[in-house]
Design a protein around this motif. Sequence first.
Motif, PDB file in Angstrom:
ATOM      1  N   PHE A 115       0.875  -1.168   0.000  1.00 39.45           N
ATOM      2  CA  PHE A 115       0.000   0.000   0.000  1.00 39.45           C
ATOM      3  C   PHE A 115       0.911   1.217   0.000  1.00 39.45           C
ATOM      4  CE2 PHE A 115      -2.972   3.167   1.463  1.00 39.45           C
ATOM      5  CZ  PHE A 115      -4.224   2.714   1.058  1.00 39.45           C
ATOM      6  N   GLY A 116       0.852   2.002  -1.075  1.00 40.85           N
ATOM      7  CA  GLY A 116       1.779   3.104  -1.248  1.00 40.85           C
ATOM      8  C   GLY A 116       1.662   4.174  -0.178  1.00 40.85           C
ATOM      9  N   ALA A 117       2.685   5.002  -0.092  1.00 45.04           N
ATOM     10  CA  ALA A 117       2.689   6.111   0.849  1.00 45.04           C
ATOM     11  C   ALA A 117       1.677   7.170   0.415  1.00 45.04           C
ATOM     12  CB  ALA A 117       4.087   6.722   0.924  1.00 45.04           C
ATOM     13  N   VAL A 118       1.249   7.983   1.369  1.00 49.07           N
ATOM     14  CA  VAL A 118       0.352   9.097   1.072  1.00 49.07           C
ATOM     15  C   VAL A 118       0.955   9.941  -0.051  1.00 49.07           C
ATOM     16  CG1 VAL A 118      -0.584  11.249   1.982  1.00 49.07           C
ATOM     17  CG2 VAL A 118      -0.635   9.183   3.383  1.00 49.07           C
ATOM     18  N   ASN A 119       0.153  10.225  -1.064  1.00 47.14           N
ATOM     19  CA  ASN A 119       0.632  10.972  -2.236  1.00 47.14           C
ATOM     20  C   ASN A 119      -0.249  12.207  -2.408  1.00 47.14           C
ATOM     21  OD1 ASN A 119       1.421  11.913  -4.787  1.00 47.14           O
ATOM     22  ND2 ASN A 119       1.840   9.841  -5.529  1.00 47.14           N
ATOM     23  N   ALA A 120       0.335  13.377  -2.169  1.00 47.74           N
ATOM     24  CA  ALA A 120      -0.422  14.627  -2.251  1.00 47.74           C
ATOM     25  C   ALA A 120      -0.360  15.278  -3.625  1.00 47.74           C
ATOM     26  CB  ALA A 120       0.081  15.616  -1.198  1.00 47.74           C
ATOM     27  N   VAL A 121       0.339  14.654  -4.569  1.00 46.30           N
ATOM     28  CA  VAL A 121       0.384  15.181  -5.930  1.00 46.30           C
ATOM     29  C   VAL A 121      -0.928  14.824  -6.623  1.00 46.30           C
ATOM     30  CG1 VAL A 121       1.577  15.104  -8.148  1.00 46.30           C
ATOM     31  CG2 VAL A 121       2.890  14.960  -6.015  1.00 46.30           C
ATOM     32  N   VAL A 122      -1.653  15.801  -7.117  1.00 48.40           N
ATOM     33  CA  VAL A 122      -2.950  15.550  -7.739  1.00 48.40           C
ATOM     34  C   VAL A 122      -2.768  14.702  -8.991  1.00 48.40           C
ATOM     35  CG1 VAL A 122      -4.992  16.603  -8.776  1.00 48.40           C
ATOM     36  CG2 VAL A 122      -3.876  17.698  -6.814  1.00 48.40           C
ATOM     37  N   GLY A 123      -3.307  13.506  -8.980  1.00 50.67           N
ATOM     38  CA  GLY A 123      -3.151  12.581 -10.092  1.00 50.67           C
ATOM     39  C   GLY A 123      -1.872  11.778 -10.029  1.00 50.67           C
ATOM     40  N   GLY A 124      -1.007  12.049  -9.066  1.00 50.78           N
ATOM     41  CA  GLY A 124       0.301  11.405  -8.989  1.00 50.78           C
ATOM     42  C   GLY A 124       0.300   9.896  -8.881  1.00 50.78           C
ATOM     43  N   PRO A 125      -0.618   9.284  -8.112  1.00 54.05           N
ATOM     44  CA  PRO A 125      -0.576   7.826  -7.974  1.00 54.05           C
ATOM     45  C   PRO A 125      -0.902   7.072  -9.262  1.00 54.05           C
ATOM     46  CG  PRO A 125      -1.887   8.847  -6.225  1.00 54.05           C
ATOM     47  CD  PRO A 125      -1.638   9.896  -7.245  1.00 54.05           C
ATOM     48  N   VAL A 126      -1.554   7.717 -10.216  1.00 54.53           N
ATOM     49  CA  VAL A 126      -2.069   7.000 -11.385  1.00 54.53           C
ATOM     50  C   VAL A 126      -0.947   6.496 -12.293  1.00 54.53           C
ATOM     51  CG1 VAL A 126      -3.655   7.110 -13.347  1.00 54.53           C
ATOM     52  CG2 VAL A 126      -4.226   8.297 -11.215  1.00 54.53           C
ATOM     53  N   PRO A 127      -0.008   7.326 -12.751  1.00 51.17           N
ATOM     54  CA  PRO A 127       1.088   6.776 -13.555  1.00 51.17           C
ATOM     55  C   PRO A 127       1.963   5.804 -12.776  1.00 51.17           C
ATOM     56  CG  PRO A 127       1.461   9.117 -13.102  1.00 51.17           C
ATOM     57  CD  PRO A 127       0.061   8.808 -12.689  1.00 51.17           C
ATOM     58  N   HIS A 128       2.097   5.999 -11.465  1.00 46.88           N
ATOM     59  CA  HIS A 128       2.857   5.044 -10.655  1.00 46.88           C
ATOM     60  C   HIS A 128       2.212   3.658 -10.713  1.00 46.88           C
ATOM     61  CE1 HIS A 128       4.438   8.519  -7.876  1.00 46.88           C
ATOM     62  NE2 HIS A 128       4.908   8.584  -9.107  1.00 46.88           N
ATOM     63  N   ALA A 129       0.892   3.625 -10.597  1.00 47.69           N
ATOM     64  CA  ALA A 129       0.180   2.351 -10.636  1.00 47.69           C
ATOM     65  C   ALA A 129       0.343   1.663 -11.981  1.00 47.69           C
ATOM     66  CB  ALA A 129      -1.305   2.578 -10.336  1.00 47.69           C
ATOM     67  N   VAL A 130       0.276   2.437 -13.048  1.00 48.81           N
ATOM     68  CA  VAL A 130       0.442   1.852 -14.388  1.00 48.81           C
ATOM     69  C   VAL A 130       1.852   1.297 -14.544  1.00 48.81           C
ATOM     70  CG1 VAL A 130       0.460   2.334 -16.857  1.00 48.81           C
ATOM     71  CG2 VAL A 130      -1.340   3.298 -15.417  1.00 48.81           C
ATOM     72  N   GLY A 131       2.843   2.028 -14.050  1.00 49.98           N
ATOM     73  CA  GLY A 131       4.219   1.535 -14.130  1.00 49.98           C
ATOM     74  C   GLY A 131       4.393   0.227 -13.395  1.00 49.98           C
ATOM     75  N   TRP A 132       3.820   0.142 -12.192  1.00 47.03           N
ATOM     76  CA  TRP A 132       3.921  -1.111 -11.438  1.00 47.03           C
ATOM     77  C   TRP A 132       3.201  -2.232 -12.180  1.00 47.03           C
ATOM     78  CZ3 TRP A 132       0.655  -4.743  -9.472  1.00 47.03           C
ATOM     79  CH2 TRP A 132       1.195  -5.667  -8.566  1.00 47.03           C
ATOM     80  N   ALA A 133       2.032  -1.945 -12.729  1.00 43.17           N
ATOM     81  CA  ALA A 133       1.255  -2.964 -13.427  1.00 43.17           C
ATOM     82  C   ALA A 133       1.990  -3.494 -14.651  1.00 43.17           C
ATOM     83  CB  ALA A 133      -0.108  -2.396 -13.825  1.00 43.17           C
ATOM     84  N   ILE A 134       2.632  -2.595 -15.387  1.00 42.09           N
ATOM     85  CA  ILE A 134       3.422  -3.036 -16.547  1.00 42.09           C
ATOM     86  C   ILE A 134       4.562  -3.934 -16.088  1.00 42.09           C
ATOM     87  CG2 ILE A 134       5.017  -2.260 -18.351  1.00 42.09           C
ATOM     88  CD1 ILE A 134       2.157  -1.817 -19.125  1.00 42.09           C
TER      89      ILE A 134
END
Length: 345
Positions: A115-134
Motif C-alpha cells: 500500500f503506497g505512501a500518502v501521495n499529495a500530488v494531484v493525479g500522482g498515484p495514477v502513472p505510478h500504478a500503471v508503471g507497477w502494473a506493466i
Amino acid sequence: MPSPESTGRGAITVEHLSPELTRGLYRDMRTARDLDTEAIALQRQGVFPAYVSVRGQEAAQVGGVSALDPARDFVFPTYREMASALAYGVEMVGYMSTHRALWHGGLYDVMESRFGAVNAVVGGPVPHAVGWAIGESLRGGDGVAMAYFGDGASSEGDVHEAMNFAGVFGAPVIFFCQNNQWALSVPNHRQVAGGSIAARAEGYGLPGILVDGNDVGAVHTATAQAVERAREGGGPTVIEALTYRVEPHSTSDDPGRYRDEAEADRWRRRDPLDLLRAAMIEAGHADEAHLDRVDAEAAARAERIRDGVATAPEPHGSELFTHVFRESTEELSRQRRTWQEEVEL
C-alpha cells in the motif's frame, strides 16, 4: 452529474454478498468513521498540522479495496484513502503518523504492506500504478494495481496519459475515481466534460463503470469484476464511484464559501454506514445486537490508534538518510557523515 436519488434506490442490497463479507465491510467502515473523527480531533488539538476527512466515502474505499488480494496486488493511494488503508490491513498507527511526519513511507514498509505512501500530488498515484502494473506483467505475475484519484485529478494530463498507456499495453490496473463532486472548491460541471469520468474510458478502449459510491455492495462487486478481468489478461478498467465529500476538503477549508450545504445534507441522509447497517439487518446478515458490539469494538480500536499516534516518539535523525534510495549514493553518504559529525559535537 447524477444526483443522490439517481444513483440507485434509497436503500442498498447485499444479498449477493456473503454474511462474513458484509460483516467485515461494516467493521472496517465503522472503524474508519470513528478513526476519522479522532483524527479531526487530533488536528484541532494541534497534534496534526492538517487532515483530510474521508467521512461519507467509506463505502467507496472499503468496498473497492476489499476486492483486492493484499498478498499480490498493490494499492496506490492519494491523501484521502485512510479507510482503504485500514481495510487493506495496513498498520494504522504508522500510517496515521504520516500526519505528524513521523512515518518515512519508505521502500521497505511500502513493499511489505503493498500500500503506497500518502501521495499529495494531484493525479500522482495514477502513472505510478500503471508503471507497477506493466512491471508485474513483464515479470509474469498476476497482481493487479489499484490507482486512486479524484474527480479533480481526472482533469490532469498525467491521468489521461496513464490511461492511454495502460490501454495500449493492456496493463492490469484499475483506475478508481472517487467522484466526491468537488475538486476542492470547483464543482463537477465546471471541470468534467462528457457527462461523467467513466465515459472517458471509451476513448482509450477501456470499459468504464459508473457505480453508486455509497453502496458498498455495488462498489465491491464492480471492483471484483474488474480485478478478475485484469487477472485474466483483459486489461484495465475505469471505475467511477459517485459519492460526496460531506466534510470540508481539509481541516483548513471552509465549504460554506463555495457550496450550498443543503446539498451536503441530502447526501448525509444517504450515509453509507446507515445504508449498509439497514441492508445487513434486512438480509439477515446481522442483528442490532451484533452491530452494536461491532460499533463498540470499532470505537475502542480507533481510540487505541489515536493514542498510539499521539504518543509515538520522534524518529531518530538518521532516518533522514534511510530509504531514500535502494543503494546509497556518494553524496547522500557524505551528507550523513556531515550530520553525524554535527550531532557528535
